[in-house]
Design an enzyme around this catalytic site. Sequence first.
Site, mmCIF file in Angstrom:
data_model
loop_
_atom_site.group_PDB
_atom_site.id
_atom_site.type_symbol
_atom_site.label_atom_id
_atom_site.label_comp_id
_atom_site.label_asym_id
_atom_site.label_seq_id
_atom_site.Cartn_x
_atom_site.Cartn_y
_atom_site.Cartn_z
ATOM 1 C CE LYS A 181 -4.521 -1.121 1.642
ATOM 2 N NZ LYS A 181 -4.922 -1.587 2.963
ATOM 3 N N GLY A 230 9.028 -5.123 9.984
ATOM 4 C CA GLY A 230 7.883 -5.689 9.276
ATOM 5 C C GLY A 230 8.263 -6.777 8.281
HETATM 6 P P1 AMP Z 1 3.126 -3.953 3.454
HETATM 7 O O1 AMP Z 1 2.404 -4.577 4.605
HETATM 8 O O2 AMP Z 1 2.444 -2.777 2.859
HETATM 9 O O3 AMP Z 1 4.612 -3.725 3.738
HETATM 10 O O4 AMP Z 1 3.080 -5.045 2.303
HETATM 11 C C1 AMP Z 1 3.738 -6.274 2.373
HETATM 12 C C2 AMP Z 1 3.063 -7.215 1.427
HETATM 13 O O5 AMP Z 1 3.135 -6.686 0.111
HETATM 14 C C3 AMP Z 1 3.682 -8.579 1.355
HETATM 15 O O6 AMP Z 1 2.816 -9.511 1.955
HETATM 16 C C4 AMP Z 1 3.825 -8.845 -0.139
HETATM 17 O O7 AMP Z 1 3.359 -10.106 -0.523
HETATM 18 C C5 AMP Z 1 2.951 -7.765 -0.749
HETATM 19 N N1 AMP Z 1 3.336 -7.451 -2.120
HETATM 20 C C6 AMP Z 1 4.555 -7.185 -2.611
HETATM 21 N N2 AMP Z 1 4.504 -7.023 -3.929
HETATM 22 C C7 AMP Z 1 3.225 -7.205 -4.309
HETATM 23 C C8 AMP Z 1 2.544 -7.182 -5.562
HETATM 24 N N3 AMP Z 1 3.205 -6.939 -6.705
HETATM 25 N N4 AMP Z 1 1.214 -7.424 -5.579
HETATM 26 C C9 AMP Z 1 0.571 -7.660 -4.417
HETATM 27 N N5 AMP Z 1 1.143 -7.689 -3.203
HETATM 28 C C10 AMP Z 1 2.466 -7.466 -3.157
#
Ligand code: AMP
Length: 396
Positions: free
Chosen positions: A200, A353
Amino acid sequence: MSKKTVKDIEVEGKRVIVRCDFNVPLDEDGQITDDIRITSAMPTIKYLIEKGAKVIIMSHMGRPEGEPNMKYTLKPVADRLEELLKQKVQFISSPIVIDKNVVAAVQEMKNGEVLLLENLRFRKEETKNDVAFSKELASLAEIFVNDAFGTAHRAHSSTAGIAEFLPAVSGFLIEKEIKFLGGAVEYPERPFLAIMGGSKVGDKITVIENLLKKVDTLIIGGGMMFTFYKAQGLEIGKSILDAENVSLAAELLEKADKAGVKLLLPVDLVAAKEFSNDSIKGVYTKECIPADMMGMDIGPESIEIFEKEIEKAKTIIWNGPVGVFEMSNFAGGTLAIAEAMAASDAVTIIGGGDSAAAVELFKLADKMTHISTGGGASLEFLEGKELPGVAALEDK
Ligand code: AMP
């Protein structure tokens, strides 16, 4: 300004109350599945024991929502602490955290002994930073030590309120977090590179804004790259989109340009038909993402470009995986970033994280300069915010 630590204060024979972040994951049988948060607090606890303090430890775990709930008892933590310290840890499981048994046990403690309080969040006052509860906690001790970096971004009774009533200093873990996270952001050796990923954009906008004022180069990967692609007018197929934040992404691209920061987005990517490890997949340039596919990882050409940036950098901060690393077929980009950082001589910092989880998974954790123990707290730190649990401590 640096904060006083346990080394700046006389602790022998004193009752010292230490806030730790023992919010550890448990399996269905109540067994701890990852004790890194407990082992990270060992240097402070062992130091206090060696110096002859009476060590009272407090923590929260999970979300018992201000009610006693034995699903969230700290008993497993007490057991693990005993194993790690190789000495008795007195644990009194009071539903109100502090009762007359606890007060009596604290009074009887001898130098070098350890006592653990029950889950602070059995009391609803804790997260409200309630003054009376802060005083109640403070009444047990003569010195307050905060070593819970993971909750330092929250002003709670045990992290901020208590510091009003006792001399308050940091433990070694918070000292280390401030040194590396703060030092990297304020006095980086250049080139200074930040790598941002994760799903996000919304969660990380203020971090990106703050880092744009500091870094020389910013790499954006992971799910959030598609919101930036959209802001550049590219078609992103079925890739994850933070639709609300497309205009903010456009603003950030402009800000980077004005600040003279080299902002790099992946030039190619691995896309899949389904959000599944076994899905049909392919490598595409960013201009040619098929309408029925979704981006899951950065592509080989991007990896090469990013590896070169990592090689050049002298300080690197990484927050958020650049692909869906939990699925082995889409972990390549995240693994390549982790390996390049592990091979680099730069100061390498993992901002908590999911990227910390990725580095652990790839068994590269010991190759990094610092892995932050606090996800939310490290993000707020990188946003340039003052953390209440740190601000409450005495200045040197
Ligand atoms: P966050 O909690 O915002 O740091 O997001 C981490 C998550 O982003 C992880 O679980 C990843 O699997 C996901 N992520 C990374 N790249 C992608 C992508 N291209 N599409 C969907 N999810 C993603």
